[in-house]
Design an enzyme around this catalytic site. Structure first.
Site, PDB file in Angstrom:
ATOM      1  N   HIS A  51       2.619   9.066  -6.808  1.00  0.00           N
ATOM      2  CA  HIS A  51       3.493  10.236  -6.926  1.00  0.00           C
ATOM      3  C   HIS A  51       4.213  10.213  -8.283  1.00  0.00           C
ATOM      4  O   HIS A  51       4.258  11.220  -8.995  1.00  0.00           O
ATOM      5  CB  HIS A  51       4.513  10.232  -5.777  1.00  0.00           C
ATOM      6  CG  HIS A  51       5.185  11.561  -5.588  1.00  0.00           C
ATOM      7  ND1 HIS A  51       6.198  11.749  -4.683  1.00  0.00           N
ATOM      8  CD2 HIS A  51       4.994  12.766  -6.185  1.00  0.00           C
ATOM      9  CE1 HIS A  51       6.596  13.017  -4.737  1.00  0.00           C
ATOM     10  NE2 HIS A  51       5.890  13.650  -5.631  1.00  0.00           N
ATOM     11  N   HIS A  84       0.841  -1.207   0.000  1.00  0.00           N
ATOM     12  CA  HIS A  84       0.000   0.000   0.000  1.00  0.00           C
ATOM     13  C   HIS A  84       0.874   1.254   0.000  1.00  0.00           C
ATOM     14  O   HIS A  84       0.618   2.204  -0.756  1.00  0.00           O
ATOM     15  CB  HIS A  84      -0.929  -0.011   1.217  1.00  0.00           C
ATOM     16  CG  HIS A  84      -1.648   1.284   1.444  1.00  0.00           C
ATOM     17  ND1 HIS A  84      -2.885   1.553   0.889  1.00  0.00           N
ATOM     18  CD2 HIS A  84      -1.299   2.401   2.125  1.00  0.00           C
ATOM     19  CE1 HIS A  84      -3.255   2.777   1.240  1.00  0.00           C
ATOM     20  NE2 HIS A  84      -2.305   3.317   1.989  1.00  0.00           N
ATOM     21  N   GLU A  85       1.899   1.270   0.830  1.00  0.00           N
ATOM     22  CA  GLU A  85       2.794   2.442   0.883  1.00  0.00           C
ATOM     23  C   GLU A  85       3.528   2.612  -0.455  1.00  0.00           C
ATOM     24  O   GLU A  85       3.699   3.732  -0.935  1.00  0.00           O
ATOM     25  CB  GLU A  85       3.783   2.329   2.047  1.00  0.00           C
ATOM     26  CG  GLU A  85       3.145   2.282   3.434  1.00  0.00           C
ATOM     27  CD  GLU A  85       2.105   3.367   3.693  1.00  0.00           C
ATOM     28  OE1 GLU A  85       2.213   4.460   3.103  1.00  0.00           O
ATOM     29  OE2 GLU A  85       1.175   3.123   4.473  1.00  0.00           O
ATOM     30  N   HIS A 131       1.466   4.485  -2.848  1.00  0.00           N
ATOM     31  CA  HIS A 131       1.544   5.955  -2.779  1.00  0.00           C
ATOM     32  C   HIS A 131       2.715   6.466  -3.614  1.00  0.00           C
ATOM     33  O   HIS A 131       2.609   7.506  -4.270  1.00  0.00           O
ATOM     34  CB  HIS A 131       1.694   6.413  -1.331  1.00  0.00           C
ATOM     35  CG  HIS A 131       0.424   6.359  -0.538  1.00  0.00           C
ATOM     36  ND1 HIS A 131      -0.733   6.990  -0.944  1.00  0.00           N
ATOM     37  CD2 HIS A 131       0.125   5.737   0.624  1.00  0.00           C
ATOM     38  CE1 HIS A 131      -1.689   6.753  -0.045  1.00  0.00           C
ATOM     39  NE2 HIS A 131      -1.197   5.990   0.906  1.00  0.00           N
TER      40      HIS A 131
END
Ligand SMILES: [Zn+2]
Length: 232
Positions: free
Chosen positions: A111, A103-104, A107
């Site tokens: 970006h 999940h991280e 991100h």
């Protein structure tokens, strides 16, 4: 005039739904996270190795994946362009660890892709931080000096900013989880029978953001109601 004592009933009416949902969300997350922390992934990879593979495959080979202390302190830092995983998820080889790590990484992919809502959320961070700090000061001063009435329009602006931030955060979080699952399956880091567990952990985490939004909406509604009563 002390609004705070006069309208306690209205206050609780506005705030209780968010509070209850928040408690439920935290209960669900800790229960689900703990449950799937005991389920090892078949790939045998740690959260850190999983995130590394997703980033590498996206061409983000020089993005660091670092370990941070604390429980569920995992985050992607867009200013440092780095991934931070809590010790449990960094070293863990469970469905929970791999799900959160991916999940991280999701991100970081947002970006990289200059995903619009991610950019908007990033742009709202300074204003939101300022608003949260200002709220505490204004609320306390307003209470002590009995000036809550004067401060009301400022408090409404503050909660509009905070609510807008939570509103933008929600789709960003769901999208990060969607990207995470896509990569996990595509790269064979999670097998068919592990899909359900990953989804459950990530959905439970997302529910805490829903609760945060409902809480801010409730507070905004309360202050708007006060302002409306005031004009009568
Ligand atoms: Zn997230």
């Amino acid at each position: 005039m002390y609004y705070t004592f006069q309208s306690m009933g209205l206050y609780w009416l506005c705030v209780i739904p968010g509070l209850l949902l928040g408690m439920w969300a935290h209960f669900r997350l800790s229960h689900t996270y703990r449950k799937y922390s005991d389920v090892p992934v078949e790939s045998g990879q740690t959260g850190a190795a999983t995130a590394r593979q997703i980033l590498d495959r996206a061409g983000l080979t020089d993005m660091p994946v670092e370990e941070v202390p604390g429980h569920l302190t995992d985050h992607y830092d867009p200013t440092k362009r780095a991934l931070f995983l809590s010790s449990d998820n960094y070293h863990g080889r469970s469905v929970s660890a791999v799900g959160v790590a991916a999940h991280e990484a999701g991100h970081a992919l947002q970006h990289q892709a200059a995903y619009g809502l991610f950019q908007l959320r990033m742009a709202l961070v300074p204003a939101t931080q300022f608003a949260s700090g200002a709220y505490m000061v204004i609320f306390l001063l307003g209470m002590v000096l009995g000036l809550l009435k004067v401060a009301l329009p400022i408090i409404i602006v503050i909660f509009t900013i905070i609510t807008l931030f939570q509103l933008v955060t929600l789709p960003v979080e769901y999208d990060a989880s969607r990207r995470a699952k896509e990569q996990l399956f595509r790269l064979g880091l999670v097998h068919e029978h592990e899909r359900g567990g990953v989804s459950k952990v990530l959905n439970a985490a997302a529910l805490t953001y829903v609760a945060a939004l409902v809480t801010s909406l409730g507070q905004l509604a309360y202050y708007l109601a006060l302002a409306r009563d005031d004009r009568r």
